[in-house]
Design an enzyme around this catalytic site. Sequence first.
Site, mmCIF file in Angstrom:
data_model
loop_
_atom_site.group_PDB
_atom_site.id
_atom_site.type_symbol
_atom_site.label_atom_id
_atom_site.label_comp_id
_atom_site.label_asym_id
_atom_site.label_seq_id
_atom_site.Cartn_x
_atom_site.Cartn_y
_atom_site.Cartn_z
ATOM 1 N N ASN A 160 31.495 87.585 48.571
ATOM 2 C CA ASN A 160 31.208 86.251 49.012
ATOM 3 C C ASN A 160 30.126 85.970 49.851
ATOM 4 O O ASN A 160 30.223 86.402 51.043
ATOM 5 C CB ASN A 160 32.541 85.695 49.636
ATOM 6 C CG ASN A 160 32.261 84.327 50.400
ATOM 7 O OD1 ASN A 160 31.210 83.609 50.141
ATOM 8 N ND2 ASN A 160 33.464 84.040 51.112
ATOM 9 N N TRP A 161 29.164 85.679 49.160
ATOM 10 C CA TRP A 161 27.765 85.440 50.141
ATOM 11 C C TRP A 161 27.788 84.694 51.073
ATOM 12 O O TRP A 161 26.981 84.563 52.074
ATOM 13 C CB TRP A 161 26.612 85.131 49.162
ATOM 14 C CG TRP A 161 26.075 86.552 48.119
ATOM 15 C CD1 TRP A 161 26.922 87.659 48.065
ATOM 16 C CD2 TRP A 161 25.030 86.386 47.294
ATOM 17 N NE1 TRP A 161 26.368 88.348 46.931
ATOM 18 C CE2 TRP A 161 25.269 87.673 46.585
ATOM 19 C CE3 TRP A 161 24.041 85.561 46.836
ATOM 20 C CZ2 TRP A 161 24.245 87.965 45.718
ATOM 21 C CZ3 TRP A 161 23.197 85.824 46.128
ATOM 22 C CH2 TRP A 161 23.164 87.025 45.432
ATOM 23 N N LYS A 162 28.607 83.617 51.145
ATOM 24 C CA LYS A 162 28.705 82.533 52.288
ATOM 25 C C LYS A 162 27.338 82.011 52.229
ATOM 26 O O LYS A 162 26.816 81.983 51.197
ATOM 27 C CB LYS A 162 29.048 83.196 53.549
ATOM 28 C CG LYS A 162 30.350 84.136 53.409
ATOM 29 C CD LYS A 162 31.176 84.328 54.818
ATOM 30 C CE LYS A 162 32.472 85.049 54.462
ATOM 31 N NZ LYS A 162 33.212 85.421 55.709
ATOM 32 N N HIS A 222 39.038 78.880 51.295
ATOM 33 C CA HIS A 222 38.455 80.057 52.156
ATOM 34 C C HIS A 222 38.700 79.534 53.597
ATOM 35 O O HIS A 222 38.659 78.223 53.898
ATOM 36 C CB HIS A 222 37.050 80.284 52.057
ATOM 37 C CG HIS A 222 36.684 81.409 52.737
ATOM 38 N ND1 HIS A 222 36.400 81.504 54.281
ATOM 39 C CD2 HIS A 222 36.265 82.763 52.440
ATOM 40 C CE1 HIS A 222 36.231 82.576 54.496
ATOM 41 N NE2 HIS A 222 36.104 83.687 53.660
ATOM 42 N N GLU A 227 37.125 79.326 56.178
ATOM 43 C CA GLU A 227 36.085 78.768 56.918
ATOM 44 C C GLU A 227 35.975 77.194 56.338
ATOM 45 O O GLU A 227 35.786 76.447 57.176
ATOM 46 C CB GLU A 227 34.750 79.443 56.644
ATOM 47 C CG GLU A 227 34.570 80.635 57.308
ATOM 48 C CD GLU A 227 33.959 81.919 56.769
ATOM 49 O OE1 GLU A 227 33.220 81.666 55.713
ATOM 50 O OE2 GLU A 227 33.954 82.945 57.015
ATOM 51 N N GLU A 274 43.367 87.009 53.532
ATOM 52 C CA GLU A 274 42.136 87.413 54.415
ATOM 53 C C GLU A 274 42.706 86.528 55.646
ATOM 54 O O GLU A 274 42.393 85.565 56.165
ATOM 55 C CB GLU A 274 40.903 86.430 54.045
ATOM 56 C CG GLU A 274 40.420 86.641 52.549
ATOM 57 C CD GLU A 274 38.838 86.478 52.608
ATOM 58 O OE1 GLU A 274 38.128 87.312 52.472
ATOM 59 O OE2 GLU A 274 38.356 85.226 52.865
ATOM 60 N N GLY A 333 34.616 88.799 59.459
ATOM 61 C CA GLY A 333 33.154 88.908 60.226
ATOM 62 C C GLY A 333 33.473 89.462 61.594
ATOM 63 O O GLY A 333 32.710 89.387 62.406
ATOM 64 N N SER A 338 36.359 92.073 56.895
ATOM 65 C CA SER A 338 35.534 93.315 57.366
ATOM 66 C C SER A 338 36.052 94.376 56.331
ATOM 67 O O SER A 338 36.214 95.611 56.850
ATOM 68 C CB SER A 338 36.112 93.667 58.714
ATOM 69 O OG SER A 338 35.929 92.602 59.639
ATOM 70 N N GLY A 345 32.734 89.979 52.173
ATOM 71 C CA GLY A 345 31.651 88.927 53.230
ATOM 72 C C GLY A 345 30.366 89.878 53.474
ATOM 73 O O GLY A 345 29.491 90.118 52.413
ATOM 74 N N GLY A 346 30.437 90.379 54.778
ATOM 75 C CA GLY A 346 29.164 90.725 55.203
ATOM 76 C C GLY A 346 28.415 92.021 54.329
ATOM 77 O O GLY A 346 27.373 92.138 53.741
HETATM 78 P P1 13P Z 1 33.574 89.772 55.835
HETATM 79 O O1 13P Z 1 33.713 90.751 55.119
HETATM 80 O O2 13P Z 1 32.330 89.556 56.219
HETATM 81 O O3 13P Z 1 34.597 90.127 57.062
HETATM 82 O O4 13P Z 1 34.257 88.496 55.436
HETATM 83 C C1 13P Z 1 35.407 88.385 54.542
HETATM 84 C C2 13P Z 1 35.286 87.107 53.959
HETATM 85 O O5 13P Z 1 35.436 86.156 54.350
HETATM 86 C C3 13P Z 1 35.218 86.782 52.453
HETATM 87 O O6 13P Z 1 35.402 85.718 51.817
#
Ligand code: 13P
Length: 248
Positions: free
Chosen positions: A9-11, A94, A96, A166, A172, A211, A232-233
């Site tokens: 997920n590149w956000k 998600h 967010e 999640e 993050g 994470s 994510g990251g």
């Molecule tokens: P991180 O891997 O950066 O914690 O993010 C997870 C995430 O929200 C994937 O959708």
Amino acid sequence: MRRKLVAGNWKMNGSIAANALLLTQINAGFGNAGCDAAVCVPAPYLSQCQALLADSAIALGAQDVSSHDAGAYTGEVSAAMLLEFACRYVIVGHSERRGYFGETDELVAQKALRALHAGLVPIVCVGETLAQREAGQTDAIVSRQIDAVLSLIAENELTKIVVAYEPVWAIGTGKTATPEMAQQVHAVLRQRLHARSATAAQEVRILYGGSMKPENARELLAMPDIDGGLIGGAALKAADFLAIIHAA
Ligand code: 13P
């Protein structure tokens, strides 16, 4: 046996130059990985990423979809539009989107349904906040979130979804749920699926996100109900994303 899925997920990250470099490196390193893989990219880059993944085993996905089909919904992107760019997956719900944009369980369920009916695979995200975990509400929260979606989907379509657990406090932050903590919640989610359909409980993949990185992926992915990761990251670094793919 459920085939594992590792989805990035590149956000709200990327640029034309950065995407080209990242996907070229990921394509080169994918080799004969034994899992499914996908990248969920920002909508303006779908066309670019579709071209970069044209000969790749890595699937394309989006990060959100409208709950409406078409019409006067400024700023929205429909499921039909995502399909035109050969998207296979779309993330819905998600944390967010729930947290910053006020998405409710009902809206998330509508989005999942719209995606499914268009032929996309919704990756339905659920997860508790730290306050909810500390109050002992984790199982109740994730059950409420997943049940809202499952109750709208016909029994014969339930096998077509992907679920992602999640924990909000792990996203993050560098804090990861231990494999045992994650497994416990994945088992709850599997039970919720089972309450609707034994076949769905058997077949639906439940990803862990929060994470996940090369250092902890193998342990998490070894748990019986963890069928992949939503990254994510670490999905923004080719070496890290590939290491997780090859751990799956
Ligand atoms: P991180 O891997 O950066 O914690 O993010 C997870 C995430 O929200 C994937 O959708």
